[in-house]
Design an enzyme around this catalytic site. Sequence first.
Site, mmCIF file in Angstrom:
data_model
loop_
_atom_site.group_PDB
_atom_site.id
_atom_site.type_symbol
_atom_site.label_atom_id
_atom_site.label_comp_id
_atom_site.label_asym_id
_atom_site.label_seq_id
_atom_site.Cartn_x
_atom_site.Cartn_y
_atom_site.Cartn_z
ATOM 1 C CD GLU A 62 -2.738 -3.733 -0.578
ATOM 2 O OE1 GLU A 62 -2.038 -2.949 0.088
ATOM 3 O OE2 GLU A 62 -2.885 -4.933 -0.265
ATOM 4 C CD GLU B 29 0.145 -1.184 3.255
ATOM 5 O OE1 GLU B 29 0.384 -1.188 4.478
ATOM 6 O OE2 GLU B 29 0.201 -2.202 2.547
ATOM 7 C CG ASN B 30 4.670 1.139 -1.624
ATOM 8 O OD1 ASN B 30 5.308 0.809 -0.648
ATOM 9 N ND2 ASN B 30 4.566 0.382 -2.707
#
Length: 767
Positions: A204, A170-171
Amino acid sequence: MNACPAIYAFLISFGCSKYLYKGKERNMAVTQFESVDARRCFPCWDEPAFKAKFKLTLEVPSELVALSNMPVANATFAGPLKTVRYQESPRMSTYLVAIVVGLFEYVEGMTTKGTKVRVYTQIGKSNQGKFALDVGVKSLNLYKDYFATPYPLPKLDMVAIPDFAPGAMENYGLVTYREVALLFDDKSSSASSKQNIAITVAHELAHQWFGNLVTMEWWTHLWLNEGFATWMSHLAVDSFFPQWNIWAQFLDRTTTALRLDSLEASHPIEVEIHHASEVDQIFDAISYDKGASVIRMLQSYLGAERFQKAMASYMKKYAYSNAKTEDLWAVLEKETGEPVKDLMTTWTKQKGYPVINAKIKGNDIEIEQAQFLLDGSSGSGMWIVPITSGCGAYDTQKKLLKLKRDKLVIGSQCGDRKKGGNFWTKLNINGTGFYRVKYDDELAAALQNALETKKLSLMDKIGIMDDLYALSIARQQTFASLLHLLYGYRGEADYSVLSHINTVTTSIAKISADATPALAGDVKQLLIKILLSPAEKLGWDPKKGESHLDVMLRPLLLTALVQLGHGKTINEGVRRFNIFTRDRGTSLLPPDTRKAAYLAVMQNVSSSNRSGYDALRKIYKESAEGEERLQVLGILSSCRDKGIVLESLNLIFTSEVRNQDAYILLRGIQPEAREISWNWLKENWERISKTFAGSLVTNFVKTIVPLFTSNEKAAEISKFFVTRTKPGFERTLKQSLENVRISARWAKGIRSEPGLSQTVRELLAKP
């Protein structure tokens, strides 16, 4: 990870993802910093609580696309290289910083607030990103409203990565995915793949708020990230695709967590982390699935509206900073006036959960809680339990069980308790609570009658089956009673219920072969009898206008029948496969039913009759579709032949199988091949330990070890690992060995159960 020589030789934290472009192998550079690898790229305090603003600059080959968390501020070119400068980020944790460099194309969309959303893919695959793009845009819109907080960044990119060990990451503003978790093709992808993509994308993007905007203070509170994202993803997908009945399917996650959490070697939701090497082990069903399940339980207790309002307050209070579990409870308590901290602390700070023993006494049902353990022992845990109950109808009553014992008052609406009456009582309505229920004989008989007369909801059909299944393993209920209840599902046609029944039948078939080999064939025939009717109704061929859930049910049932040895299904699968090998475009084997046909082929494969195996290997090598390749890979070891199993396992060490996919090949191993596989694991352990990093090693342990069902084998495996255990998989090994001992105890109990063969014969003779 090794650096990508063609792109960055000096950043050892970059992973190399290889792919083909115009017939030539190319490199893609990808970062994966969670949990503690940002420190390998740049000097930093690499802990979640040390948030900072980041202003990145990259120097890359001019023809490549370079992505980071923020949009590009400007780029300058100097011959073959370009320097790309990115806008400054908001305050964020180091593990969320990300960079991806490679050749890409994209599809683009826009949220209602004007946020640009893109899905980046390899050249030629952008069309397959459209479904994920649609889910992504809808998710950002929904979460903005749910949390009453706008998405914090000016853009969101989602990137499909060919080589990527995690399923997704999930940057902040740059979410990375395995290709199979992001790309969907109407012609070559299955219905289950479509659903998995929707849930993964929604998961995400929930992290962009729960995890990225508000971040856990330390890894002990990982569940705040993963539990909430898991729960929120189902909330979102249910909103987008109500026809999928996703909350009924969510119970598969709850039952997975219940199974793991009934082990002595489980751990609390909040688990103390003392060393970086320990973090990977808690990315498991406790953090994700138990976390999501207790959130569902709390939301059900508080009510959806009050819960949402409190979550919006929490998000505002801790935006751009960090929070621990107690901070969430404090906000929920303040907003609702309920004793949230006292209630929820019993669920997050101790491992395990209770079984509620329910006995009828006069006009009351006496309830008593005790910690449930699959090994049959009794634990000392005590919980504050939100009890829900329905009596003769779905007029749900709620009660907080704060003590060991209490009682529920039975009303006249419960029906007539005389034989043949409509009396029944169900606790834990729709499985919203994270506990099991054991009913006395009268209540259990009434529930079985309610099941067979179609009085129960889909979720309660799943719940009573899973409870009795677990109680049978723990030897608190007989194997015969489990078979009797299972037979009550023979007319079932719902995907979510039959999906769970399939899990139970697979386990029953396996344990029967070890516990009572002489009876195993009859048990399989009984299981076939339960599943055959809905399978025949659906058939092999898709029907115009059928539901998404029926499309998913067809392969589930066909695969189950093949695995149970149903000759007619196996023969039809082989027939269709043979046509498919001659004409890959045939309508006789669409993506959804290929797994069943592939498995059917493997039933007849041996070292002296390997044509089907070779044909499958050819499909694996030639297919350009990630889902298809993984489908085949998961079946190559599904064979009883020693030579074929070893040949398949050894593919793990070749360039044919990406390291990230090795666990999929392991999944196919059958109980008949467990000894071969265990010997292979021992002989190759040093090589495996060097080849596969971190969590990838645990897959070998948790896939092969639990195939066994004897204490002697548990002792042998334990002895082998005495000098080979590492912190990264120590907990997984303990859990796997405990499962072996539990299976051994279950098998012993089944062997000593009187009248079991008579029960099986009676059920087989029933209409």
